[in-house]
Design a protein around this motif. Sequence first.
Motif, PDB file in Angstrom:
ATOM      1  N   THR A 209       0.819  -1.212   0.000  1.00 33.62           N
ATOM      2  CA  THR A 209       0.000   0.000   0.000  1.00 33.62           C
ATOM      3  C   THR A 209       0.853   1.262   0.000  1.00 33.62           C
ATOM      4  OG1 THR A 209      -1.742  -1.144   1.221  1.00 33.62           O
ATOM      5  CG2 THR A 209      -1.820   1.258   1.205  1.00 33.62           C
ATOM      6  N   ILE A 210       1.908   1.273   0.813  1.00 38.47           N
ATOM      7  CA  ILE A 210       2.751   2.459   0.937  1.00 38.47           C
ATOM      8  C   ILE A 210       3.514   2.749  -0.344  1.00 38.47           C
ATOM      9  CG2 ILE A 210       4.724   3.456   2.166  1.00 38.47           C
ATOM     10  CD1 ILE A 210       3.873   1.937   4.608  1.00 38.47           C
ATOM     11  N   ILE A 211       4.095   1.713  -0.951  1.00 36.49           N
ATOM     12  CA  ILE A 211       4.952   1.950  -2.111  1.00 36.49           C
ATOM     13  C   ILE A 211       4.173   2.347  -3.354  1.00 36.49           C
ATOM     14  CG2 ILE A 211       6.801   0.467  -1.273  1.00 36.49           C
ATOM     15  CD1 ILE A 211       5.815  -1.778  -2.956  1.00 36.49           C
ATOM     16  N   LYS A 212       2.867   2.197  -3.299  1.00 38.26           N
ATOM     17  CA  LYS A 212       2.046   2.666  -4.418  1.00 38.26           C
ATOM     18  C   LYS A 212       1.870   4.177  -4.381  1.00 38.26           C
ATOM     19  CE  LYS A 212      -0.800  -1.485  -5.149  1.00 38.26           C
ATOM     20  NZ  LYS A 212      -2.174  -2.054  -5.038  1.00 38.26           N
ATOM     21  N   LYS A 213       2.109   4.759  -3.192  1.00 38.54           N
ATOM     22  CA  LYS A 213       1.768   6.171  -2.998  1.00 38.54           C
ATOM     23  C   LYS A 213       2.965   7.091  -2.834  1.00 38.54           C
ATOM     24  CE  LYS A 213      -2.623   4.970  -0.804  1.00 38.54           C
ATOM     25  NZ  LYS A 213      -3.473   5.086   0.421  1.00 38.54           N
ATOM     26  N   ARG A 214       4.183   6.540  -2.842  1.00 36.97           N
ATOM     27  CA  ARG A 214       5.346   7.408  -2.652  1.00 36.97           C
ATOM     28  C   ARG A 214       6.543   6.864  -3.436  1.00 36.97           C
ATOM     29  NH1 ARG A 214       6.749   9.096   2.154  1.00 36.97           N
ATOM     30  NH2 ARG A 214       4.785   8.727   3.224  1.00 36.97           N
ATOM     31  N   PRO A 215       7.571   7.713  -3.667  1.00 36.43           N
ATOM     32  CA  PRO A 215       8.783   7.260  -4.370  1.00 36.43           C
ATOM     33  C   PRO A 215       9.468   6.127  -3.601  1.00 36.43           C
ATOM     34  CG  PRO A 215       8.722   9.653  -4.199  1.00 36.43           C
ATOM     35  CD  PRO A 215       7.637   9.148  -3.318  1.00 36.43           C
ATOM     36  N   GLN A 216      10.223   5.307  -4.320  1.00 35.68           N
ATOM     37  CA  GLN A 216      10.897   4.166  -3.714  1.00 35.68           C
ATOM     38  C   GLN A 216      12.381   4.159  -4.055  1.00 35.68           C
ATOM     39  OE1 GLN A 216       8.990   0.405  -4.858  1.00 35.68           O
ATOM     40  NE2 GLN A 216       7.268   1.641  -5.608  1.00 35.68           N
ATOM     41  N   ILE A 217      13.172   3.665  -3.128  1.00 34.51           N
ATOM     42  CA  ILE A 217      14.573   3.333  -3.385  1.00 34.51           C
ATOM     43  C   ILE A 217      14.730   1.868  -2.991  1.00 34.51           C
ATOM     44  CG2 ILE A 217      16.997   3.796  -2.853  1.00 34.51           C
ATOM     45  CD1 ILE A 217      16.235   6.648  -2.145  1.00 34.51           C
ATOM     46  N   ARG A 218      14.840   1.012  -3.995  1.00 35.22           N
ATOM     47  CA  ARG A 218      14.934  -0.435  -3.755  1.00 35.22           C
ATOM     48  C   ARG A 218      16.407  -0.841  -3.795  1.00 35.22           C
ATOM     49  NH1 ARG A 218      10.316  -3.442  -5.857  1.00 35.22           N
ATOM     50  NH2 ARG A 218      11.803  -4.850  -6.852  1.00 35.22           N
ATOM     51  N   VAL A 219      16.855  -1.503  -2.743  1.00 34.28           N
ATOM     52  CA  VAL A 219      18.251  -1.927  -2.667  1.00 34.28           C
ATOM     53  C   VAL A 219      18.289  -3.417  -2.309  1.00 34.28           C
ATOM     54  CG1 VAL A 219      18.968   0.384  -1.955  1.00 34.28           C
ATOM     55  CG2 VAL A 219      18.501  -1.333  -0.220  1.00 34.28           C
ATOM     56  N   HIS A 220      19.503  -3.956  -2.233  1.00 36.51           N
ATOM     57  CA  HIS A 220      19.605  -5.403  -2.043  1.00 36.51           C
ATOM     58  C   HIS A 220      20.495  -5.800  -0.875  1.00 36.51           C
ATOM     59  CE1 HIS A 220      17.188  -6.273  -5.548  1.00 36.51           C
ATOM     60  NE2 HIS A 220      17.850  -5.309  -6.173  1.00 36.51           N
ATOM     61  N   ASN A 221      20.690  -4.877   0.069  1.00 37.61           N
ATOM     62  CA  ASN A 221      21.287  -5.242   1.356  1.00 37.61           C
ATOM     63  C   ASN A 221      20.968  -4.143   2.360  1.00 37.61           C
ATOM     64  OD1 ASN A 221      23.656  -3.282   1.617  1.00 37.61           O
ATOM     65  ND2 ASN A 221      24.090  -4.225  -0.359  1.00 37.61           N
ATOM     66  N   PHE A 222      20.967  -4.505   3.631  1.00 37.33           N
ATOM     67  CA  PHE A 222      20.558  -3.567   4.671  1.00 37.33           C
ATOM     68  C   PHE A 222      21.595  -2.496   4.949  1.00 37.33           C
ATOM     69  CE2 PHE A 222      17.719  -7.165   5.873  1.00 37.33           C
ATOM     70  CZ  PHE A 222      16.529  -6.491   5.664  1.00 37.33           C
ATOM     71  N   GLU A 223      22.851  -2.755   4.622  1.00 38.38           N
ATOM     72  CA  GLU A 223      23.869  -1.721   4.826  1.00 38.38           C
ATOM     73  C   GLU A 223      23.598  -0.515   3.937  1.00 38.38           C
ATOM     74  OE1 GLU A 223      26.181  -1.483   7.272  1.00 38.38           O
ATOM     75  OE2 GLU A 223      24.947  -3.151   7.905  1.00 38.38           O
ATOM     76  N   THR A 224      23.123  -0.760   2.712  1.00 40.63           N
ATOM     77  CA  THR A 224      22.765   0.346   1.820  1.00 40.63           C
ATOM     78  C   THR A 224      21.544   1.078   2.349  1.00 40.63           C
ATOM     79  OG1 THR A 224      23.661  -0.873  -0.073  1.00 40.63           O
ATOM     80  CG2 THR A 224      22.225   0.985  -0.561  1.00 40.63           C
ATOM     81  N   VAL A 225      20.556   0.327   2.848  1.00 41.77           N
ATOM     82  CA  VAL A 225      19.380   0.960   3.462  1.00 41.77           C
ATOM     83  C   VAL A 225      19.825   1.884   4.594  1.00 41.77           C
ATOM     84  CG1 VAL A 225      17.232   0.595   4.731  1.00 41.77           C
ATOM     85  CG2 VAL A 225      17.857  -0.971   2.900  1.00 41.77           C
ATOM     86  N   LYS A 226      20.709   1.379   5.448  1.00 46.36           N
ATOM     87  CA  LYS A 226      21.173   2.154   6.603  1.00 46.36           C
ATOM     88  C   LYS A 226      21.931   3.400   6.165  1.00 46.36           C
ATOM     89  CE  LYS A 226      24.648   0.709   9.146  1.00 46.36           C
ATOM     90  NZ  LYS A 226      25.469  -0.049  10.135  1.00 46.36           N
ATOM     91  N   SER A 227      22.810   3.249   5.187  1.00 47.42           N
ATOM     92  CA  SER A 227      23.623   4.376   4.738  1.00 47.42           C
ATOM     93  C   SER A 227      22.762   5.478   4.106  1.00 47.42           C
ATOM     94  CB  SER A 227      24.669   3.878   3.732  1.00 47.42           C
ATOM     95  OG  SER A 227      25.435   4.950   3.229  1.00 47.42           O
ATOM     96  N   LEU A 228      21.850   5.094   3.223  1.00 47.68           N
ATOM     97  CA  LEU A 228      21.015   6.083   2.540  1.00 47.68           C
ATOM     98  C   LEU A 228      20.044   6.752   3.512  1.00 47.68           C
ATOM     99  CD1 LEU A 228      20.204   4.233  -0.819  1.00 47.68           C
ATOM    100  CD2 LEU A 228      21.976   5.935  -0.371  1.00 47.68           C
ATOM    101  N   THR A 229      19.523   5.969   4.450  1.00 45.91           N
ATOM    102  CA  THR A 229      18.617   6.537   5.455  1.00 45.91           C
ATOM    103  C   THR A 229      19.360   7.521   6.348  1.00 45.91           C
ATOM    104  OG1 THR A 229      17.320   4.485   5.469  1.00 45.91           O
ATOM    105  CG2 THR A 229      17.008   5.989   7.314  1.00 45.91           C
ATOM    106  N   GLY A 230      20.558   7.140   6.775  1.00 42.89           N
ATOM    107  CA  GLY A 230      21.361   8.023   7.609  1.00 42.89           C
ATOM    108  C   GLY A 230      21.741   9.316   6.911  1.00 42.89           C
ATOM    109  N   SER A 231      21.817   9.268   5.580  1.00 45.84           N
ATOM    110  CA  SER A 231      22.146  10.462   4.798  1.00 45.84           C
ATOM    111  C   SER A 231      20.941  11.373   4.584  1.00 45.84           C
ATOM    112  CB  SER A 231      22.719  10.051   3.436  1.00 45.84           C
ATOM    113  OG  SER A 231      23.921   9.326   3.596  1.00 45.84           O
ATOM    114  N   GLY A 232      19.760  10.933   5.057  1.00 44.84           N
ATOM    115  CA  GLY A 232      18.565  11.762   4.937  1.00 44.84           C
ATOM    116  C   GLY A 232      17.881  11.683   3.598  1.00 44.84           C
ATOM    117  N   LEU A 233      18.163  10.622   2.825  1.00 49.49           N
ATOM    118  CA  LEU A 233      17.598  10.504   1.479  1.00 49.49           C
ATOM    119  C   LEU A 233      16.214   9.867   1.464  1.00 49.49           C
ATOM    120  CD1 LEU A 233      20.809   9.446  -0.481  1.00 49.49           C
ATOM    121  CD2 LEU A 233      19.773  11.720  -0.280  1.00 49.49           C
ATOM    122  N   GLY A 234      15.722   9.465   2.617  1.00 47.62           N
ATOM    123  CA  GLY A 234      14.407   8.840   2.722  1.00 47.62           C
ATOM    124  C   GLY A 234      14.280   8.202   4.089  1.00 47.62           C
ATOM    125  N   PHE A 235      13.176   7.492   4.304  1.00 47.49           N
ATOM    126  CA  PHE A 235      13.060   6.724   5.539  1.00 47.49           C
ATOM    127  C   PHE A 235      13.193   5.251   5.184  1.00 47.49           C
ATOM    128  CE2 PHE A 235       8.723   7.029   4.022  1.00 47.49           C
ATOM    129  CZ  PHE A 235       8.132   5.817   4.347  1.00 47.49           C
TER     130      PHE A 235
END
Length: 298
Positions: A209-235
């Motif tokens: 439901t959420i990804i239908k309504k907002r932009p997405q950044i799809r990655v393939h490991n949690f370290e990238t999720v953590k790094s991009l989130t910490g940089s303020g690029l999304g939640f």
Amino acid sequence: MSLAEHLEKLRYFHKTCAYPSLQTAAKSMGISQAGLSKSIQSLEEAIGAKVFVRSSQGLTLTASGKLLFETAEKVLHEAMIFDTKVGGIHSSKIPSSVHFGMYDSIAIYFYSNLATYIQSVYPKVTLQLNVEGSQSLAERIRSGEIDIALGVNFENFSSKEAHFLLLWNDHYSFYVNPKLEVIEDDLPIIYFPEAQDLVGKSQQEYLTTIIKKRPQIRVHNFETVKSLTGSGLGFGVMPDQVAKPLVRQNLLKQINLPKFKKSFGPHSIGLLVSKKMLKDHESFVQDLYRLGQTWSKN
């Protein structure tokens, strides 16, 4: 009164740094908020300085608090080394080499502790490491290429060739850079679509439901999720254990998403051990399992 007289309270302080408030920290540790507050106050009196600043954004470490956290990290790490050394003193039938496998996000946090322990307690043991996904690691256990693996949802791969040992159950949560005070509707969601819970349901399915309504950044490991989130690029959506180091440093904070009414299913972290390794070197395996349990609690 000196800090040395309050060492038993360091673990409470250390754990509190992983949470946004004393209330949530106390709940996670199974103690009263009043008791935790009293422990923190005793530490502050011992060092003569405040360790936390409380605000609407949660707990923030002061300069003295950061120094105390660094000290606590060292003290608890040395205690862990002592515990594992004592556990290993009476181990017998030590293997000459161990081929270990780890999931990538886990390897970043656990491998240094493992290597330190092996070098200290079993200096003649040669350690090899493969970093892969859990399914690939399970297949290598079955084929005899790997002796022990540390990964996600391994109970699904328990078989006549491999035995599963649970360390803990983790959960996925939403995290954001603390500087982002408002979660705008156009703020991207950063997630690992294929990450699954214990019943095999993926983040992609939970977030439909959420990804239908907002932009997405799809990655393939949690370290990238953590790094991009910490940089303020999304939640980002990530395991609590992965986010914990940055939460302690106030570089990430856990949030509740008002439009997300579901709860993510839990996922497990554990060891998958070849039956041959367990049969030939059970005491050694139990030592490593004890090390994993200690690490998971810090």
